[in-house]
Design a protein around this motif. Structure first.
Motif, short mmCIF file in Angstrom:
data_model
loop_
_atom_site.label_atom_id
_atom_site.label_comp_id
_atom_site.label_asym_id
_atom_site.label_seq_id
_atom_site.Cartn_x
_atom_site.Cartn_y
_atom_site.Cartn_z
N ASN A 54 0.85 -1.20 0.00
CA ASN A 54 0.00 0.00 0.00
C ASN A 54 0.88 1.24 0.00
N ARG A 55 0.96 1.91 -1.15
CA ARG A 55 1.78 3.11 -1.29
C ARG A 55 0.94 4.38 -1.22
N CYS A 56 -0.32 4.25 -0.84
CA CYS A 56 -1.23 5.41 -0.82
C CYS A 56 -1.03 6.31 0.40
N GLY A 57 -0.52 5.75 1.49
CA GLY A 57 -0.39 6.54 2.70
C GLY A 57 -1.67 6.60 3.52
N HIS A 58 -2.70 5.89 3.06
CA HIS A 58 -3.97 5.80 3.78
C HIS A 58 -4.68 4.53 3.32
N GLY A 59 -5.72 4.16 4.02
CA GLY A 59 -6.52 3.01 3.64
C GLY A 59 -5.98 1.70 4.21
N THR A 60 -6.81 0.67 4.14
CA THR A 60 -6.46 -0.65 4.66
C THR A 60 -6.64 -1.69 3.57
N PRO A 61 -5.55 -2.35 3.13
CA PRO A 61 -5.71 -3.45 2.19
C PRO A 61 -6.60 -4.53 2.82
N THR A 62 -7.55 -5.02 2.05
CA THR A 62 -8.52 -5.98 2.58
C THR A 62 -8.65 -7.14 1.61
N LEU A 63 -8.65 -8.36 2.18
CA LEU A 63 -8.82 -9.58 1.39
C LEU A 63 -10.00 -10.35 1.98
N ILE A 64 -10.98 -10.65 1.13
CA ILE A 64 -12.20 -11.33 1.55
C ILE A 64 -12.31 -12.66 0.79
N SER A 65 -12.66 -13.74 1.51
CA SER A 65 -12.84 -15.04 0.87
C SER A 65 -14.16 -15.09 0.11
N GLN A 66 -14.30 -16.10 -0.70
CA GLN A 66 -15.53 -16.33 -1.45
C GLN A 66 -16.73 -16.51 -0.52
N THR A 67 -16.47 -16.96 0.70
CA THR A 67 -17.55 -17.19 1.67
C THR A 67 -17.78 -15.98 2.58
N GLY A 68 -17.10 -14.85 2.31
CA GLY A 68 -17.32 -13.64 3.08
C GLY A 68 -16.49 -13.50 4.34
N GLN A 69 -15.45 -14.29 4.47
CA GLN A 69 -14.56 -14.21 5.64
C GLN A 69 -13.42 -13.23 5.34
N VAL A 70 -13.12 -12.35 6.29
CA VAL A 70 -11.97 -11.45 6.15
C VAL A 70 -10.71 -12.29 6.36
N LEU A 71 -9.87 -12.38 5.32
CA LEU A 71 -8.65 -13.17 5.40
C LEU A 71 -7.44 -12.33 5.80
N SER A 72 -7.46 -11.04 5.43
CA SER A 72 -6.33 -10.17 5.76
C SER A 72 -6.78 -8.72 5.73
N THR A 73 -6.16 -7.93 6.59
CA THR A 73 -6.32 -6.47 6.54
C THR A 73 -4.94 -5.84 6.41
N GLY A 74 -4.16 -6.39 5.51
CA GLY A 74 -2.87 -5.81 5.17
C GLY A 74 -1.68 -6.73 5.32
N ALA A 75 -1.75 -7.69 6.23
CA ALA A 75 -0.63 -8.63 6.40
C ALA A 75 -0.65 -9.63 5.25
N ASP A 76 0.52 -10.22 4.98
CA ASP A 76 0.57 -11.29 3.98
C ASP A 76 -0.41 -12.38 4.39
N TYR A 77 -1.11 -12.92 3.41
CA TYR A 77 -2.01 -14.04 3.66
C TYR A 77 -1.45 -15.26 2.96
N VAL A 78 -1.30 -16.35 3.69
CA VAL A 78 -0.82 -17.61 3.12
C VAL A 78 -1.97 -18.59 3.11
N SER A 79 -2.35 -19.00 1.93
CA SER A 79 -3.42 -19.98 1.77
C SER A 79 -2.81 -21.37 1.80
N PRO A 80 -3.26 -22.24 2.69
CA PRO A 80 -2.69 -23.58 2.80
C PRO A 80 -3.24 -24.55 1.77
N GLY A 81 -3.59 -24.06 0.63
CA GLY A 81 -4.16 -24.83 -0.47
C GLY A 81 -4.69 -23.86 -1.49
N ALA A 82 -5.53 -24.33 -2.38
CA ALA A 82 -6.11 -23.45 -3.39
C ALA A 82 -6.99 -22.40 -2.74
#
Length: 159
Positions: free
Chosen positions: A29-57
């Motif tokens: 994130n080079r914007c200086g603001h905001g929160t990177p967000t990663l959401i799963s297909q099922t609606g679960q928050v997977l990350s709010t900026g930290a690296d996310y490691v998926s233990p499979g597909a």
């Protein structure tokens, strides 16, 4: 004393661990603001900026920069959609794209690139009319595929 069977089972276990599928999504994130967000297909928050490691597909995940104006699924913002998987058959591996299909709209410069396989393959969207994003469902040429095992994805905002 080890038996031949124990040695073979130990070797098979080590090979299975080495061959396990894994994918990492990294945010820059080079914007200086905001929160990177990663959401799963099922609606679960997977990350709010930290690296996310998926233990499979990882199927149908969405990523966006939450600037305060985005809906939970990235509505009203630029969104990246991704499926990361080691290809079980030719042509059935990873696929990632940028979407501006309503209710998604351009919010910040957003890009992605694969690494640890398919290095250099990716896309950037720097404005509302970028030709590298879905604007309607028929824009399938903007999908960027990768047919490598255990490929990772870097997502960058405001680059």
């Amino acid at each position: 004393m080890f038996s031949f069977t124990k040695i073979i089972l130990t070797f098979a276990s080590v090979v299975a661990l080495v061959a396990a599928e894994s994918h990492t999504i990294h945010f820059d994130n080079r914007c200086g603001h905001g929160t990177p967000t990663l959401i799963s297909q099922t609606g679960q928050v997977l990350s709010t900026g930290a690296d996310y490691v998926s233990p499979g597909a990882l199927f149908g995940a969405i990523a966006y920069l939450q600037t305060g104006s985005c809906g939970f699924n990235g509505d009203y913002c630029t969104t990246i959609e991704t499926t990361l998987r080691s290809p079980p058959s030719p042509g059935a591996g990873s696929s990632t794209d940028i979407t501006l299909i309503y209710p998604h709209t351009f919010s910040v410069t957003t890009g992605f690139g694969y690494y640890n396989g398919c290095d250099g393959a990716g896309a950037d969207c720097t404005g509302a009319n970028c030709n590298t994003a879905f604007h309607n469902p028929e824009d399938t040429w903007v999908q960027v595929a990768c047919q490598q095992n255990n490929v990772n994805l870097a997502i960058t905002f405001c680059a």
